[in-house]
Motif scaffolding. Structure first.
Motif, PDB file in Angstrom:
ATOM      1  N   ILE A   1     -60.319 -68.310 -14.081  1.00 22.44           N
ATOM      2  CA  ILE A   1     -59.829 -66.965 -13.759  1.00 22.44           C
ATOM      3  C   ILE A   1     -60.450 -65.884 -14.643  1.00 22.44           C
ATOM      4  CG2 ILE A   1     -57.654 -67.791 -12.810  1.00 22.44           C
ATOM      5  CD1 ILE A   1     -56.364 -66.873 -15.505  1.00 22.44           C
ATOM      6  N   GLY A   2     -61.244 -66.272 -15.599  1.00 22.27           N
ATOM      7  CA  GLY A   2     -61.865 -65.277 -16.460  1.00 22.27           C
ATOM      8  C   GLY A   2     -62.309 -65.877 -17.776  1.00 22.27           C
ATOM      9  N   ALA A   3     -62.521 -65.005 -18.736  1.00 23.72           N
ATOM     10  CA  ALA A   3     -62.953 -65.432 -20.062  1.00 23.72           C
ATOM     11  C   ALA A   3     -62.315 -64.543 -21.114  1.00 23.72           C
ATOM     12  CB  ALA A   3     -64.468 -65.364 -20.177  1.00 23.72           C
ATOM     13  N   LEU A   4     -62.118 -65.111 -22.273  1.00 20.12           N
ATOM     14  CA  LEU A   4     -61.641 -64.367 -23.437  1.00 20.12           C
ATOM     15  C   LEU A   4     -62.783 -64.386 -24.437  1.00 20.12           C
ATOM     16  CD1 LEU A   4     -59.427 -63.008 -25.154  1.00 20.12           C
ATOM     17  CD2 LEU A   4     -58.758 -65.313 -25.886  1.00 20.12           C
ATOM     18  N   ASN A   5     -63.302 -63.220 -24.769  1.00 22.42           N
ATOM     19  CA  ASN A   5     -64.424 -63.112 -25.695  1.00 22.42           C
ATOM     20  C   ASN A   5     -63.981 -62.362 -26.938  1.00 22.42           C
ATOM     21  OD1 ASN A   5     -66.464 -64.264 -23.903  1.00 22.42           O
ATOM     22  ND2 ASN A   5     -66.093 -62.442 -22.684  1.00 22.42           N
ATOM     23  N   LEU A   6     -64.187 -62.970 -28.094  1.00 25.85           N
ATOM     24  CA  LEU A   6     -63.851 -62.358 -29.373  1.00 25.85           C
ATOM     25  C   LEU A   6     -65.139 -62.139 -30.157  1.00 25.85           C
ATOM     26  CD1 LEU A   6     -60.867 -64.691 -30.289  1.00 25.85           C
ATOM     27  CD2 LEU A   6     -60.756 -62.454 -29.182  1.00 25.85           C
ATOM     28  N   TYR A   7     -65.302 -60.944 -30.692  1.00 29.79           N
ATOM     29  CA  TYR A   7     -66.502 -60.581 -31.436  1.00 29.79           C
ATOM     30  C   TYR A   7     -66.105 -60.168 -32.846  1.00 29.79           C
ATOM     31  CZ  TYR A   7     -68.174 -60.145 -26.650  1.00 29.79           C
ATOM     32  OH  TYR A   7     -68.484 -60.388 -25.345  1.00 29.79           O
ATOM     33  N   ALA A   8     -66.988 -60.436 -33.814  1.00 29.02           N
ATOM     34  CA  ALA A   8     -66.697 -60.065 -35.199  1.00 29.02           C
ATOM     35  C   ALA A   8     -67.991 -59.842 -35.967  1.00 29.02           C
ATOM     36  CB  ALA A   8     -65.883 -61.171 -35.879  1.00 29.02           C
TER      37      ALA A   8
END
Length: 68
Positions: free
Chosen positions: A40-47
């Motif tokens: 259903i989608g994606a969770l993208n975390l950036y740092a």
């Protein structure tokens, strides 16, 4: 799950990593979100480089596994 610990040295996707590093993205964690057998989608975390502790991978992955 895709985990890039340092975009400056990761060579799996050289164009993406180079552009991300240039824009200040140092690390990235991407999780595919599922409901039953459907994506259903994606969770993208950036740092910034070195700001996401290694333990965050297991902490973030746990809720993604319990979606109905």
């Amino acid at each position: 799950m895709v985990w890039l610990t340092d975009t400056r040295i990761d060579r799996r996707w050289p164009d993406f990593s180079s552009r991300a590093a240039h824009l200040g993205v140092g690390s990235m964690l991407s999780l595919q979100l599922h409901v039953a057998d459907d994506t259903i989608g994606a969770l993208n975390l950036y740092a910034r480089p070195g700001t996401v502790p290694t333990g965050a991978r297991s902490l973030v992955a746990a809720p993604a596994k319990v979606l109905p």
